[in-house]
Motif scaffolding. Structure first.
Motif, PDB file in Angstrom:
ATOM      1  N   SER A 129     -33.530   7.721  -0.701  1.00 47.66           N
ATOM      2  CA  SER A 129     -33.117   8.127   0.642  1.00 47.66           C
ATOM      3  C   SER A 129     -33.987   9.264   1.166  1.00 47.66           C
ATOM      4  O   SER A 129     -34.371   9.273   2.338  1.00 47.66           O
ATOM      5  N   THR A 130     -34.325  10.202   0.295  1.00 51.45           N
ATOM      6  CA  THR A 130     -35.184  11.307   0.712  1.00 51.45           C
ATOM      7  C   THR A 130     -36.585  10.813   1.040  1.00 51.45           C
ATOM      8  O   THR A 130     -37.188  11.214   2.037  1.00 51.45           O
ATOM      9  N   GLY A 131     -37.101   9.926   0.199  1.00 52.92           N
ATOM     10  CA  GLY A 131     -38.445   9.401   0.430  1.00 52.92           C
ATOM     11  C   GLY A 131     -38.546   8.609   1.710  1.00 52.92           C
ATOM     12  O   GLY A 131     -39.492   8.771   2.493  1.00 52.92           O
ATOM     13  N   GLN A 132     -37.562   7.744   1.966  1.00 50.50           N
ATOM     14  CA  GLN A 132     -37.606   6.913   3.174  1.00 50.50           C
ATOM     15  C   GLN A 132     -37.486   7.759   4.432  1.00 50.50           C
ATOM     16  O   GLN A 132     -38.192   7.530   5.422  1.00 50.50           O
ATOM     17  N   THR A 133     -36.608   8.755   4.407  1.00 52.09           N
ATOM     18  CA  THR A 133     -36.404   9.591   5.581  1.00 52.09           C
ATOM     19  C   THR A 133     -37.633  10.439   5.881  1.00 52.09           C
ATOM     20  O   THR A 133     -38.106  10.503   7.024  1.00 52.09           O
ATOM     21  N   THR A 134     -38.172  11.092   4.854  1.00 52.24           N
ATOM     22  CA  THR A 134     -39.308  11.983   5.076  1.00 52.24           C
ATOM     23  C   THR A 134     -40.598  11.214   5.333  1.00 52.24           C
ATOM     24  O   THR A 134     -41.491  11.713   6.022  1.00 52.24           O
TER      25      THR A 134
ATOM     26  N   GLU B 141     -44.934  10.293   9.109  1.00 50.65           N
ATOM     27  CA  GLU B 141     -45.745   9.381   9.920  1.00 50.65           C
ATOM     28  C   GLU B 141     -45.659   9.757  11.396  1.00 50.65           C
ATOM     29  O   GLU B 141     -46.657   9.756  12.112  1.00 50.65           O
ATOM     30  N   TRP B 142     -44.444  10.059  11.851  1.00 46.94           N
ATOM     31  CA  TRP B 142     -44.276  10.426  13.261  1.00 46.94           C
ATOM     32  C   TRP B 142     -45.044  11.703  13.570  1.00 46.94           C
ATOM     33  O   TRP B 142     -45.710  11.795  14.606  1.00 46.94           O
TER      34      TRP B 142
ATOM     35  N   GLU C  90     -51.765  14.373  16.067  1.00 45.51           N
ATOM     36  CA  GLU C  90     -52.861  13.633  16.703  1.00 45.51           C
ATOM     37  C   GLU C  90     -53.220  14.235  18.054  1.00 45.51           C
ATOM     38  O   GLU C  90     -54.374  14.332  18.433  1.00 45.51           O
ATOM     39  N   GLY C  91     -52.205  14.661  18.793  1.00 50.64           N
ATOM     40  CA  GLY C  91     -52.464  15.256  20.102  1.00 50.64           C
ATOM     41  C   GLY C  91     -53.080  16.631  20.019  1.00 50.64           C
ATOM     42  O   GLY C  91     -53.707  17.100  20.980  1.00 50.64           O
ATOM     43  N   LEU C  92     -52.915  17.300  18.864  1.00 55.43           N
ATOM     44  CA  LEU C  92     -53.445  18.658  18.714  1.00 55.43           C
ATOM     45  C   LEU C  92     -54.811  18.695  18.066  1.00 55.43           C
ATOM     46  O   LEU C  92     -55.444  19.745  18.021  1.00 55.43           O
ATOM     47  N   THR C  93     -55.231  17.571  17.524  1.00 56.74           N
ATOM     48  CA  THR C  93     -56.461  17.588  16.739  1.00 56.74           C
ATOM     49  C   THR C  93     -57.607  16.831  17.400  1.00 56.74           C
ATOM     50  O   THR C  93     -58.527  16.380  16.724  1.00 56.74           O
ATOM     51  N   GLU C  94     -57.563  16.671  18.706  1.00 57.46           N
ATOM     52  CA  GLU C  94     -58.713  16.105  19.400  1.00 57.46           C
ATOM     53  C   GLU C  94     -59.885  17.069  19.257  1.00 57.46           C
ATOM     54  O   GLU C  94     -59.758  18.247  19.585  1.00 57.46           O
TER      55      GLU C  94
END
Length: 382
Positions: A116-121, A126-127, A134-138
């Protein structure tokens, strides 16, 4: 470029490189991995690679079989006997095994905790990487790689995000513990009577063929955000999102009804959103790893599939619960009779929040014949 005694340096252009580790470069050369990616991994994990899986299991005092079960439950890929694990991996194994040895958790429960911890985190990570970092590392300058920009950003954000994650987890754990304590008996802690609702966007499959991927992603994100905010604000619990559908639950049928109607009202006032339909049922629900299962959940899902557009259907048990708690009258005739009686006695008439209209009985696949009820607000009677 000047290099200080920590191995990091700033050039004339002001750029800061990640700490240099000659071991990383040598390891990268041996494995074919990107040296900067290895440094980024070391920054996030807070330790260097020291152990093979066998060595880590032995250091933790855990059998290789049990260690593999834990790692797979957490969502980690099999790596053979590559030296890819850190001191933190050993400590995590030792803690899980210690809980089993102390009798606080069974081995099966410890594996469930890991899963449960692995799936949630995993989903959270990923998000964060896809949407947030991704938006901060252009790259701000030509010639700079994304990894070069990512390193200092992660270095700054990591401790703050870690603290925030623990804070939210503790808050959610406190709320969940409170619900368990208030349960009527031990059986109710696992098999509980809940109101379960599915909210589904109408015509989503057609939208996927007409909209660009980016537009579709924005629509789904807006729907999920709106639903999550409404569910939380009104006292429900968002169980999961499935793109064009959300599943939520509430201890109280009146709360679940309010959430459903607010969802329909909110999305119907948004021209960018498709129409919505909601199905709800009330009854015994089995909870496992944050998810809900059982006939009640299946019935709510089936009711969603037959609900009219921008409308809410509930099962007979849900309707009976609203009537029992005084949230809705059994019929308009009963409501009129109660109002007349109250007026005759010089009392305030009962105030009902919702109206229920019985629909035609119909067979539902796998569940037999059901009697759906159309739910509306009291001042919006059909």
């Amino acid at each position: 470029m000047t290099v200080d005694d920590t191995g990091s340096g700033a050039g004339a252009d002001g750029r800061v490189d990640p700490p240099l580790d000659r071991g990383d470069d040598a390891h990268a050369a041996d494995t074919g991995e990107d040296p900067l990616a290895l440094r980024l991994e070391q920054l996030i994990l807070g330790a260097e690679r020291r152990y093979t899986p066998f060595q880590a299991a032995r250091s933790a005092g855990v059998s290789m079989e049990l260690a593999s079960r834990f790692w797979r439950a957490m969502g980690f890929a099999d790596i053979g006997q590559a030296k890819a694990l850190t001191e933190a991996d050993v400590l995590a194994l030792r803690r899980l095994a210690g809980l089993v040895e102390a009798g606080l958790l069974s081995e099966a429960m410890a594996v469930q905790v890991a899963r449960s911890t692995g799936q949630t985190t995993a989903r959270l990570a990923e998000w964060q990487m896809d949407s947030f970092l991704e938006g901060l590392t252009e790259p701000p300058e030509p010639g700079m790689t994304r990894t070069e920009v990512t390193y200092p950003i992660v270095e700054l954000l990591l401790p703050e995000l870690e603290e925030f994650l623990v804070y939210v987890w503790r808050r959610q754990l406190a709320a969940s513990a409170g619900r368990v304590v208030q349960s009527a008996d031990d059986e109710e802690m696992v098999d509980r009577r809940l109101a379960v609702g599915f909210a589904d966007l109408v015509g989503f499959t057609r939208l996927t063929r007409r909209m660009e991927e980016e537009e579709l992603g924005e629509l789904v994100e807006a729907f999920e955000t709106t639903a999550a905010d409404l569910v939380a604000a009104r006292g429900g619990r968002l169980i999961k999102t499935l793109g064009d559908e959300v599943l939520y639950a509430a201890d109280d049928a009146g709360v679940a009804a309010d959430i459903a109607l607010r969802l329909v009202e909110t999305l119907s006032n948004d021209e960018t959103m498709p129409e919505l339909r909601v199905g709800m049922a009330f009854g015994t629900v089995t909870t496992r790893m944050g998810d809900v299962f059982g006939t009640t959940v299946n019935l709510a899902s089936r009711l969603t599939s037959i609900a009219p557009r921008d409308a809410v259907l509930v099962d007979s048990a849900f309707a009976e619960e609203l009537i029992r708690t005084g949230e809705a009258p059994a019929s308009e005739a009963e409501a009129a009779e109660a109002a007349a009686s109250a007026e005759k006695e010089g009392e305030e008439p009962p105030v009902y929040r919702y109206a229920l209209q019985p629909m035609w009985q119909r067979p539902v696949r796998g569940l037999g014949v059901v009697e759906p009820w159309l739910l509306t607000r009291r001042d919006e009677r059909p």
